[in-house]
Design a protein around this motif. Structure first.
Motif, PDB file in Angstrom:
ATOM      1  N   PHE A  74     -18.315  89.624  22.573  1.00  0.00           N
ATOM      2  CA  PHE A  74     -17.433  90.419  23.449  1.00  0.00           C
ATOM      3  C   PHE A  74     -16.557  91.362  22.618  1.00  0.00           C
ATOM      4  O   PHE A  74     -16.368  92.537  22.961  1.00  0.00           O
ATOM      5  CB  PHE A  74     -16.582  89.460  24.288  1.00  0.00           C
ATOM      6  CG  PHE A  74     -15.645  90.144  25.240  1.00  0.00           C
ATOM      7  CD1 PHE A  74     -16.096  91.102  26.135  1.00  0.00           C
ATOM      8  CD2 PHE A  74     -14.289  89.814  25.259  1.00  0.00           C
ATOM      9  CE1 PHE A  74     -15.226  91.733  27.026  1.00  0.00           C
ATOM     10  CE2 PHE A  74     -13.411  90.432  26.148  1.00  0.00           C
ATOM     11  CZ  PHE A  74     -13.885  91.405  27.026  1.00  0.00           C
ATOM     12  N   TYR A  75     -16.044  90.863  21.493  1.00  0.00           N
ATOM     13  CA  TYR A  75     -15.185  91.705  20.636  1.00  0.00           C
ATOM     14  C   TYR A  75     -15.980  92.904  20.093  1.00  0.00           C
ATOM     15  O   TYR A  75     -15.464  94.018  20.023  1.00  0.00           O
ATOM     16  CB  TYR A  75     -14.618  90.883  19.472  1.00  0.00           C
ATOM     17  CG  TYR A  75     -13.664  89.776  19.871  1.00  0.00           C
ATOM     18  CD1 TYR A  75     -13.171  89.675  21.166  1.00  0.00           C
ATOM     19  CD2 TYR A  75     -13.248  88.819  18.939  1.00  0.00           C
ATOM     20  CE1 TYR A  75     -12.292  88.659  21.529  1.00  0.00           C
ATOM     21  CE2 TYR A  75     -12.367  87.797  19.291  1.00  0.00           C
ATOM     22  CZ  TYR A  75     -11.896  87.730  20.596  1.00  0.00           C
ATOM     23  OH  TYR A  75     -11.027  86.723  20.942  1.00  0.00           O
ATOM     24  N   GLY A  83     -13.663 102.211  20.136  1.00  0.00           N
ATOM     25  CA  GLY A  83     -13.594 102.790  18.790  1.00  0.00           C
ATOM     26  C   GLY A  83     -12.570 102.053  17.941  1.00  0.00           C
ATOM     27  O   GLY A  83     -11.834 102.665  17.160  1.00  0.00           O
ATOM     28  N   GLY A  84     -12.511 100.720  18.069  1.00  0.00           N
ATOM     29  CA  GLY A  84     -11.500  99.922  17.371  1.00  0.00           C
ATOM     30  C   GLY A  84     -12.030  99.178  16.154  1.00  0.00           C
ATOM     31  O   GLY A  84     -13.239  99.007  15.972  1.00  0.00           O
ATOM     32  N   ALA A  85     -11.086  98.710  15.320  1.00  0.00           N
ATOM     33  CA  ALA A  85     -11.451  97.923  14.135  1.00  0.00           C
ATOM     34  C   ALA A  85     -11.489  96.438  14.452  1.00  0.00           C
ATOM     35  O   ALA A  85     -12.156  95.662  13.761  1.00  0.00           O
ATOM     36  CB  ALA A  85     -10.431  98.183  13.025  1.00  0.00           C
ATOM     37  N   GLY A  86     -10.772  96.011  15.476  1.00  0.00           N
ATOM     38  CA  GLY A  86     -10.762  94.591  15.815  1.00  0.00           C
ATOM     39  C   GLY A  86     -10.211  94.359  17.208  1.00  0.00           C
ATOM     40  O   GLY A  86      -9.366  95.119  17.686  1.00  0.00           O
ATOM     41  N   PRO A 201      -7.776 105.492  24.052  1.00  0.00           N
ATOM     42  CA  PRO A 201      -6.520 105.939  23.423  1.00  0.00           C
ATOM     43  C   PRO A 201      -6.560 105.949  21.889  1.00  0.00           C
ATOM     44  O   PRO A 201      -5.891 106.780  21.275  1.00  0.00           O
ATOM     45  CB  PRO A 201      -5.496 104.917  23.919  1.00  0.00           C
ATOM     46  CG  PRO A 201      -6.092 104.357  25.175  1.00  0.00           C
ATOM     47  CD  PRO A 201      -7.558 104.349  24.951  1.00  0.00           C
ATOM     48  N   LEU A 202      -7.351 105.058  21.271  1.00  0.00           N
ATOM     49  CA  LEU A 202      -7.368 105.043  19.798  1.00  0.00           C
ATOM     50  C   LEU A 202      -7.866 106.384  19.267  1.00  0.00           C
ATOM     51  O   LEU A 202      -7.435 106.848  18.209  1.00  0.00           O
ATOM     52  CB  LEU A 202      -8.262 103.913  19.266  1.00  0.00           C
ATOM     53  CG  LEU A 202      -7.856 102.474  19.617  1.00  0.00           C
ATOM     54  CD1 LEU A 202      -8.843 101.473  19.012  1.00  0.00           C
ATOM     55  CD2 LEU A 202      -6.448 102.139  19.139  1.00  0.00           C
ATOM     56  N   LYS A 203      -8.746 107.007  20.024  1.00  0.00           N
ATOM     57  CA  LYS A 203      -9.282 108.313  19.608  1.00  0.00           C
ATOM     58  C   LYS A 203      -8.260 109.426  19.791  1.00  0.00           C
ATOM     59  O   LYS A 203      -8.466 110.552  19.363  1.00  0.00           O
ATOM     60  CB  LYS A 203     -10.558 108.630  20.398  1.00  0.00           C
ATOM     61  CG  LYS A 203     -11.677 107.647  20.090  1.00  0.00           C
ATOM     62  CD  LYS A 203     -12.926 107.941  20.877  1.00  0.00           C
ATOM     63  CE  LYS A 203     -13.957 106.827  20.637  1.00  0.00           C
ATOM     64  NZ  LYS A 203     -14.995 106.812  21.658  1.00  0.00           N
ATOM     65  N   LYS A 233      -5.508 100.199  10.701  1.00  0.00           N
ATOM     66  CA  LYS A 233      -4.199 100.050  10.073  1.00  0.00           C
ATOM     67  C   LYS A 233      -3.411  98.855  10.637  1.00  0.00           C
ATOM     68  O   LYS A 233      -2.685  98.174   9.905  1.00  0.00           O
ATOM     69  CB  LYS A 233      -3.409 101.347  10.306  1.00  0.00           C
ATOM     70  CG  LYS A 233      -2.088 101.384   9.623  1.00  0.00           C
ATOM     71  CD  LYS A 233      -1.520 102.786   9.593  1.00  0.00           C
ATOM     72  CE  LYS A 233      -0.121 102.736   8.999  1.00  0.00           C
ATOM     73  NZ  LYS A 233       0.826 103.454   9.818  1.00  0.00           N
ATOM     74  N   ASN A 234      -3.554  98.593  11.909  1.00  0.00           N
ATOM     75  CA  ASN A 234      -2.703  97.583  12.553  1.00  0.00           C
ATOM     76  C   ASN A 234      -3.412  96.290  12.910  1.00  0.00           C
ATOM     77  O   ASN A 234      -2.784  95.358  13.410  1.00  0.00           O
ATOM     78  CB  ASN A 234      -2.069  98.186  13.816  1.00  0.00           C
ATOM     79  CG  ASN A 234      -1.122  99.315  13.458  1.00  0.00           C
ATOM     80  OD1 ASN A 234      -0.020  99.088  13.000  1.00  0.00           O
ATOM     81  ND2 ASN A 234      -1.595 100.540  13.595  1.00  0.00           N
ATOM     82  N   TRP A 235      -4.718  96.248  12.671  1.00  0.00           N
ATOM     83  CA  TRP A 235      -5.499  95.105  13.144  1.00  0.00           C
ATOM     84  C   TRP A 235      -5.065  93.785  12.498  1.00  0.00           C
ATOM     85  O   TRP A 235      -4.841  92.787  13.174  1.00  0.00           O
ATOM     86  CB  TRP A 235      -6.989  95.388  12.917  1.00  0.00           C
ATOM     87  CG  TRP A 235      -7.887  94.192  13.075  1.00  0.00           C
ATOM     88  CD1 TRP A 235      -8.835  93.764  12.205  1.00  0.00           C
ATOM     89  CD2 TRP A 235      -7.942  93.268  14.186  1.00  0.00           C
ATOM     90  NE1 TRP A 235      -9.467  92.648  12.684  1.00  0.00           N
ATOM     91  CE2 TRP A 235      -8.924  92.331  13.894  1.00  0.00           C
ATOM     92  CE3 TRP A 235      -7.241  93.153  15.377  1.00  0.00           C
ATOM     93  CZ2 TRP A 235      -9.241  91.276  14.753  1.00  0.00           C
ATOM     94  CZ3 TRP A 235      -7.534  92.104  16.241  1.00  0.00           C
ATOM     95  CH2 TRP A 235      -8.519  91.186  15.924  1.00  0.00           C
TER      96      TRP A 235
END
Ligand SMILES: Cc1ncc(COP(=O)(O)O)c(C=O)c1O
Length: 397
Positions: A74-75, A83-86, A201-203, A233-235
């Motif tokens: 799912f992650y 478009g996320g890192a985690g 929103p990350l984009k 940066k924040n993950w």
């Protein structure tokens, strides 16, 4: 513009994302792996992983609370879509809105929160964070780049929600994120309305994205869950807080989340078509003073909606003309037969509520005048007939 030929379309991505045939034993979705203990091969494996888990890079799975293969699937899907890192999943939407704030705030800090924020998130900021010495200041939702004038030397976090709860103001998210970056301030957004499909929103420069997956993602009003997806940066900071505070969504919930993603676009598209039909009908009714739906061309939020969103929103509000009394409006609500009177939205069934909640920057009375409507998958003509007969009863009071 057409997409390149070798790039899969959104429906294809939704059908295939988060697939791990090794973990699933060939089944199309990874089944719910639930449990506490994870067995280790030997002492080296056990201690090596524990060290990594607590003080290392935190990626080793040592215990059920870290999440298992179903969570991973799912992650992966959520990371791909946002478009996320985690990504991490929480057991309610509210937990996803609130807990990650702890990764960024400490005593003495100041945060900026949209005045249109989901009520319980507001309460967390006004009560609990205040007890921990954090000052939450509420800002006008459509402030855009003007947020710069509210920034103080101790501002650490800007929280957005677009459109806003019950009042549906569209926020200029890229403009706010750009200001925040200039001052090295973290940005969070409750992106539940958009889903990962309509706005990412990350984009657009946001750092942390929250979804109450209870709504559209799970989509059947039978699961409580949220997701938090972060940029690189924040993950780590967010993931560490999730682990330290014991945040966990059940494997059954994340399984249903992944299953929900498979049909998300077709459900959203249908909800969008149905909502437009109901909104168009309401706009022609003399009993109705105003309809607030950012996808409606004359709505004040339409410009930003058109610029940022790639699909519809199935939630809106309307106001009756001032001549209708409280008793009459309650008669209207009580006379509805197909609309459910209840909290939440994003499921297959239509719901209605008289709005409630607090505003400290905008008109404090606005909420009581609004009726919030969620249009589901029923035949829209039936829902229109239901509204029609309830309005007749309202007029007869
Ligand atoms: C915009 C928004 N965010 C968060 C939540 C909280 O989600 P949950 O009900 O899963 O706690 C809600 C619930 O209504 C919501 O509407």
């Amino acid at each position: 513009m057409n997409k390149p030929k070798d790039e899969p379309g959104l429906q294809t991505i939704l059908s295939h994302c988060g697939r791990n045939l090794e973990a699933s034993g060939g089944y199309v979705n990874v089944p719910p792996y639930e449990g506490s203990t994870i067995l280790h091969d030997d002492m080296e494996d056990l201690f090596g992983r524990v060290d990594n888990h607590l003080y290392g890079d935190g990626t080793a799975q040592t215990y059920g609370t870290d999440g298992g293969p179903t969570h991973e699937a799912f992650y992966d899907a959520m990371n791909k879509l946002e478009g996320g890192a985690g990504t991490w999943a929480f057991s309610t939407g509210l937990a996803g809105c609130t807990i990650p704030m702890m990764a960024f705030l400490k005593t003495g800090d100041h945060m900026l929160v949209t005045d249109s924020v989901y009520g319980p998130t507001r309460q967390f900021c006004e009560v609990l964070l205040k007890n921990f010495g954090v000052e939450a200041e509420f800002y006008e939702p459509t402030i855009g780049a003007g947020i710069e004038k509210l920034i103080r030397p101790n501002t650490r976090l800007i929280y957005m929600e677009s459109p806003g709860t019950h009042t549906f103001e569209m926020q200029d998210v890229p403009a706010i994120a750009a200001v925040a970056r200039k001052y090295n301030i973290v940005t969070m957004i409750d992106n539940t309305y958009a889903t990962p499909l309509n706005f990412q929103p990350l984009k657009h420069g946001v750092d942390v994205v929250v979804h109450s997956a209870t709504k559209y993602i799970c989509g059947h009003s039978d699961v409580l869950m949220s997701t938090v997806t972060c940029n690189e940066k924040n993950w780590k900071q967010v993931r560490d807080v999730c682990k330290m505070t014991g945040q966990y969504a059940s494997a059954q919930s994340v399984y249903l989340g992944l299953r929900g993603l498979r049909t998300l676009k077709v459900r959203l598209d249908a909800v969008g078509v149905h909502t437009r039909k109901v909104v168009d009908w309401l706009l022609k009714r003399e009993e109705v003073k105003k309809v607030i739906w950012p996808a409606y061309e004359k709505d004040p939020g339409y410009r930003i909606y058109k610029r940022d969103y790639s699909g519809p929103i199935g939630l809106f509000a309307f106001q009756f003309q001032d001549q209708y009394t409280d008793v009459q409006i309650n008669r209207f609500m009580d006379s509805l037969k197909l609309f459910g009177l209840g909290y939440s939205w994003g499921g297959f069934e239509s719901l209605i509520l008289r709005s409630y909640g607090k505003r400290t920057v905008g008109d404090p009375k606005i909420m009581r005048t609004m009726i919030r409507v969620y249009i589901g998958l029923e035949d829209p003509e039936d829902m229109i007939n239901d509204l029609d007969q309830a309005m007749t009863k309202m007029r007869d009071v």
